[in-house]
Design a protein around this motif. Sequence first.
Motif, mmCIF file in Angstrom:
data_model
loop_
_atom_site.group_PDB
_atom_site.id
_atom_site.type_symbol
_atom_site.label_atom_id
_atom_site.label_comp_id
_atom_site.label_asym_id
_atom_site.label_seq_id
_atom_site.Cartn_x
_atom_site.Cartn_y
_atom_site.Cartn_z
ATOM 1 N N ILE A 177 1.378 -9.164 -9.606
ATOM 2 C CA ILE A 177 0.430 -9.223 -9.948
ATOM 3 C C ILE A 177 -0.315 -9.381 -8.255
ATOM 4 C CG2 ILE A 177 0.818 -11.731 -9.084
ATOM 5 C CD1 ILE A 177 -1.674 -11.426 -11.625
ATOM 6 N N CYS A 178 0.375 -9.162 -7.295
ATOM 7 C CA CYS A 178 0.211 -9.188 -6.144
ATOM 8 C C CYS A 178 1.071 -8.628 -5.039
ATOM 9 C CB CYS A 178 -0.817 -10.001 -5.195
ATOM 10 S SG CYS A 178 0.327 -11.593 -5.442
ATOM 11 N N ILE A 226 -5.727 -0.841 4.446
ATOM 12 C CA ILE A 226 -6.775 -1.429 3.735
ATOM 13 C C ILE A 226 -7.018 -1.809 2.978
ATOM 14 C CG2 ILE A 226 -8.539 -3.428 4.351
ATOM 15 C CD1 ILE A 226 -7.352 -4.390 7.017
ATOM 16 N N ASP A 227 -7.700 -0.229 3.078
ATOM 17 C CA ASP A 227 -8.517 0.797 2.748
ATOM 18 C C ASP A 227 -7.507 1.183 1.201
ATOM 19 O OD1 ASP A 227 -10.775 1.492 3.488
ATOM 20 O OD2 ASP A 227 -9.799 2.542 4.489
ATOM 21 N N ALA A 228 -6.518 1.211 0.884
ATOM 22 C CA ALA A 228 -5.243 0.478 -0.036
ATOM 23 C C ALA A 228 -5.488 0.068 -1.284
ATOM 24 C CB ALA A 228 -3.717 1.544 0.349
ATOM 25 N N PHE A 229 -5.658 -0.859 -0.767
ATOM 26 C CA PHE A 229 -6.368 -2.598 -2.003
ATOM 27 C C PHE A 229 -7.686 -2.473 -2.904
ATOM 28 C CE2 PHE A 229 -2.199 -2.849 0.783
ATOM 29 C CZ PHE A 229 -1.791 -3.209 -0.473
ATOM 30 N N ASP A 230 -7.951 -3.034 -3.148
ATOM 31 C CA ASP A 230 -9.042 -2.977 -4.093
ATOM 32 C C ASP A 230 -9.767 -4.300 -3.731
ATOM 33 O OD1 ASP A 230 -9.680 -0.390 -5.868
ATOM 34 O OD2 ASP A 230 -7.300 -1.503 -6.350
ATOM 35 N N ALA A 231 -8.913 -5.371 -3.301
ATOM 36 C CA ALA A 231 -9.232 -6.815 -2.770
ATOM 37 C C ALA A 231 -7.993 -7.579 -2.638
ATOM 38 C CB ALA A 231 -9.486 -7.701 -4.709
ATOM 39 N N TRP A 235 -8.406 -6.732 8.667
ATOM 40 C CA TRP A 235 -9.084 -8.064 6.908
ATOM 41 C C TRP A 235 -10.337 -8.300 6.488
ATOM 42 C CZ3 TRP A 235 -5.903 -6.587 3.058
ATOM 43 C CH2 TRP A 235 -4.928 -6.694 3.199
ATOM 44 N N LEU A 236 -11.469 -8.929 7.453
ATOM 45 C CA LEU A 236 -12.277 -9.403 7.193
ATOM 46 C C LEU A 236 -13.680 -8.232 7.087
ATOM 47 C CD1 LEU A 236 -12.499 -12.843 9.373
ATOM 48 C CD2 LEU A 236 -12.584 -12.509 7.602
ATOM 49 N N LYS A 237 -12.737 -6.968 8.683
ATOM 50 C CA LYS A 237 -13.971 -5.877 8.526
ATOM 51 C C LYS A 237 -13.481 -5.267 7.311
ATOM 52 C CE LYS A 237 -14.946 -2.849 11.601
ATOM 53 N NZ LYS A 237 -14.622 -2.247 13.827
ATOM 54 N N TYR A 238 -12.568 -4.477 7.289
ATOM 55 C CA TYR A 238 -11.901 -3.100 5.751
ATOM 56 C C TYR A 238 -12.079 -3.474 4.835
ATOM 57 C CZ TYR A 238 -11.711 -0.826 10.657
ATOM 58 O OH TYR A 238 -11.963 -0.360 11.455
ATOM 59 N N GLY A 239 -11.632 -5.046 4.695
ATOM 60 C CA GLY A 239 -11.419 -5.576 3.157
ATOM 61 C C GLY A 239 -12.739 -5.373 1.822
ATOM 62 N N LYS A 240 -12.112 -5.029 0.657
ATOM 63 C CA LYS A 240 -13.242 -4.999 -0.222
ATOM 64 C C LYS A 240 -14.091 -5.694 -0.642
ATOM 65 C CE LYS A 240 -12.151 -0.374 -1.374
ATOM 66 N NZ LYS A 240 -10.514 0.102 -0.774
#
Length: 580
Positions: free
Chosen positions: A411-412, A423-428, A483-488
Motif C-alpha cells: 500500500i505504501c 523523490i521523482d520515483a514516487f507518485d505521491a 520532499w516539499l520541493k520535489y514531491g508530486k
Amino acid sequence: MRVAREPIMARTLLKIHRYFRRKPVRFFTFILLYLTAGSLVFLHSGFSSDTSTTGTSGSGRDPLISEGGGGTGGGSSTSDGLGLIGRVFKETRRSPRRFGPPWMKENGAQDAPEWAGRGVDHTSSWSHGAKGRTTKEMDDGRAKYIGCYVDDTQKRALRGVSFFDYKKMTVFRCQDNCAERGYLYAGLEFGAECYCGHKIQAPNVSESECNMECKGEKSNLCGGPNRLSIYRLELSQESARRYGSAIFKGCFKRPDNVTLALPASAVIQNMSVDKCVDMCTEKEFSLAALAGEKCHCGFPTPFFTLHEHEDEELCLQRCVGEDFESCGNNDFFVVYQTQVQDNRCMDRRFLPTRSKHLMALASFPGAGNTWARHLIELATGYYTGSYYFDGSLYNKGFKGERDHWRSGRTICIKTHESGRKEIDAFDASILMIRNPYKALMAEFNRKYGGHIGFASQAHWKGKEWPEFVKNYAPWWASHTLDWLKYGKKVQVVHFEDLKRDLFSHLKDMVIFLGLEVSEDRLLCVEGQKDGNFKRSGLRKLEYDPYTPEMRATIDGLIKTVDTALRKRNMSGVPEEYRPR
C-alpha cells in the motif's frame, strides 16, 4: 604456683596443636568461623551507629529486613535478597488487590483515627516536608515534590509496582519508571527503593525524617527508613494508568443502546474491578465497563468509541467488593481495557492487484516510520513495503519487507531517501516529520541498540554522539525541504499530532492512500497502537545530551523547516518543539 601452671598450659596447647595437625580441615573451619563472627560484629556496630543518626526512632522495623517485595534490603534468604536487587519492576507482594483511580475519595474517613483508618487517602494532605524545599526543587516540570510520608510494610503508602536499585537509584529514574507505567505518584525510600501508586494512603511527616541520600546521586534525598519522598508526576497524554493487567480508560457516559454497544453483561455480587475484568477476559472482550453492580463487556465501536471522556467525578461510586475502587453507576461507566486482543484489525494481505501508483511513506530516520507502517497496516489490512530490506522487521510481521519496492503489491513504501532523483520515483507521499531533538535521539538509539534497544552510555558520552548530531541534524532539515520541493503530491503528518489524535489523523492518512475508511478497524488500532515497536523507557537518559552549540544549530534548522511549511500554506511545526 606459676611454675606449676606452665606445664599444664603447655600440655593444653600441645593437645590443640596435635588435634589440628591430624585434621587440617578443622583448623581452617575454626579460622573461617572466627573471621565471620568478627565481621558480623563489626557490621552490626557500624549499622547501629548509622541508624542512630538518621532518625530511625519510631520506624518500627529493622531497615535491613524486608517483607516480601516491599521491604528494604534482603528478604528472608540470600536468594530473595538478590532477587530484590535486580533492576526490574515487580508487583509488591501483598494481597491481590488493585486500587481504583486517584480521584476515588475516601468517604467517612473522618470517623476513623488518622492512621488507624485502612487506606485513608492523604493525597491532598498539607505537607510539612514541603516547607524546606525551594520552588525549583518542588516542581521541575517533570514532577512536583509533595512531601515526606510514612510508609508501613503492611500498608504501603503507594500500592503500585516497586523497583529497587541499591547502587544507582536516582529521583529521575524512579519518576521516569512510574510515569512510564502511568502512575500519578512516585515515592523514594531508604535511598534505593522506588514505589509507584495512584493515590497516597498514609499521613505526611516532617521533612527531617526523609534524610537519606539517593544511592545514585548524593545531591538528592530519597526518603528514609519507613519514609517516602513523594512526587506527583506530570504524565504525558498517552500514559496508561494500569491496574494490574487492565488499563484504565476513563469515565464515559452510558451509550444510547447498551445492548448494541456492549453485547455481554451480568450482575456481579460484591462487584470489583477484578471481577468485571476477569469476566470480560473470559468472554474474550477487550473492554470491561463497570456500572454499579453490573458489568458490561464489548469492543470499541461507533456506538461506544471512548472518544468523549466525562469528568471522572461523575463515575464516583465505591465498589461493593473493594473499598478503594470506583465502579461507576447506571449513567456513567468506568471502563478498563483487558488483555484480550481485538482481532478486527489483525488480518493483513498484499494488494489483490498490482498498483502502478507508487506511494512513499517518507521520513527522516527516527521520525516514527516503522510505527506509522504498523498503524497503516492495521488500519487498511494491507502490507507496507520498504525501499530497503530489514530482516528483523520481516520477522516481526512486516511481510512486505521482502518485496521489491517497485512490486506494486504494497500500500505504501517506507523510505528515508531524499534528493530529486529518488523523490521523482514516487507518485505521491506521506511525509512524517518529528521533533528533531526526539528524532535524533531515537535514531541514535536504533543505530547502536536496534529498533527497540538503546545506545550505551559509552556511546552517548563518547565521540559518537557529537559526530552523529553534526552529520544528521542538517539532514533532518534537508530531508523535509527536499520532499516539499520535489514531491508530486505530499501530505505532511507530524509525529506528535498523530500521537495526540490518532483516530482523526490516521483516518486522513487512509483516505490519502485512496482506501475506504473502516471505523471499526480504526477503533481497533487505537487499542493496540504501540505494537512491538515502542522502547520501554527504562533506560532513558538522565541528562540533556545536547550542548548549547548543538541546540543553537538545531533551533535554526527548526525555523527553516517551519518557514518552508508555512510558505506552502501548511501548518508550521508543532508548538512543543518550535524554538522559544
